[in-house]
Design an enzyme around this catalytic site. Sequence first.
Site, mmCIF file in Angstrom:
data_model
loop_
_atom_site.group_PDB
_atom_site.id
_atom_site.type_symbol
_atom_site.label_atom_id
_atom_site.label_comp_id
_atom_site.label_asym_id
_atom_site.label_seq_id
_atom_site.Cartn_x
_atom_site.Cartn_y
_atom_site.Cartn_z
ATOM 1 N N HIS A 1 1.840 57.706 -30.552
ATOM 2 C CA HIS A 1 1.771 56.308 -30.977
ATOM 3 C C HIS A 1 0.543 56.006 -31.834
ATOM 4 C CE1 HIS A 1 -1.106 56.127 -27.712
ATOM 5 N NE2 HIS A 1 -1.480 54.950 -28.157
ATOM 6 N N HIS B 1 -2.879 52.965 -35.327
ATOM 7 C CA HIS B 1 -2.253 52.708 -34.026
ATOM 8 C C HIS B 1 -0.941 51.979 -34.265
ATOM 9 C CE1 HIS B 1 -1.654 51.110 -29.988
ATOM 10 N NE2 HIS B 1 -2.599 51.921 -29.575
#
Length: 162
Positions: A67, A82
Site C-alpha cells: 500500500h 502512500h
Amino acid sequence: MSVAPVVSSNETVLLAPVTGEVVAIEDVPDAAFASKAVGEGVAIRPTGKFVVAPCDGELVKIFNTNHAFALVTDSGAELIVHIGIETVKLGGQGFTRLAQQGSRVKAGEPVLELDLDYLAANAASIISPVILSNADQFTALEGVASGSVEAGKTVLYRFKTK
C-alpha cells in the site's frame, strides 16, 4: 506541459506517481498526513491504475501489504507514496507489486498496479499522499500542481537542498 525529471545536487523535481486529481495535504482524511506530522507534500485522488516512481532513486521500502513505498533520492530526499488511507488493513488486496525493494528506479518506472474498484469499495479513502518526510533538510515545496495530473508526466512539485 511535461518536464524531464531532474535530480541534481540542488533541485529535485517530482513527477506525479499516479494519474488523478491533486488534493491539498490538509484535506487528507488522516490526521497524521493532514497535520504534516509525516512530512510536507500533497495528495492525489487516483483515477489511473499504475503507480510510478516520482523521480530517480532507490526503493528503500515497499510495505508487505504493497500500500506504500519509500524512495530515497541521490540528494537524500526521503519520499513516501502512500496509496489510500487505512489501506494497510486490506492486507495487500487491491495492490500488485511491479518493482522490488532495494532496486534503483527511474522517474516514471512502474512500482505498483492498483485495483481501483476494489480500493474504492474497501479503503477508508483512496486519496494518496506523496510526502517529503525529511522536508526540514530542503526548501519549501515549489511549483505545487493543482487539478489533474498524469503519472510520470506532470510535475507534482519541486524542492531544493538547503
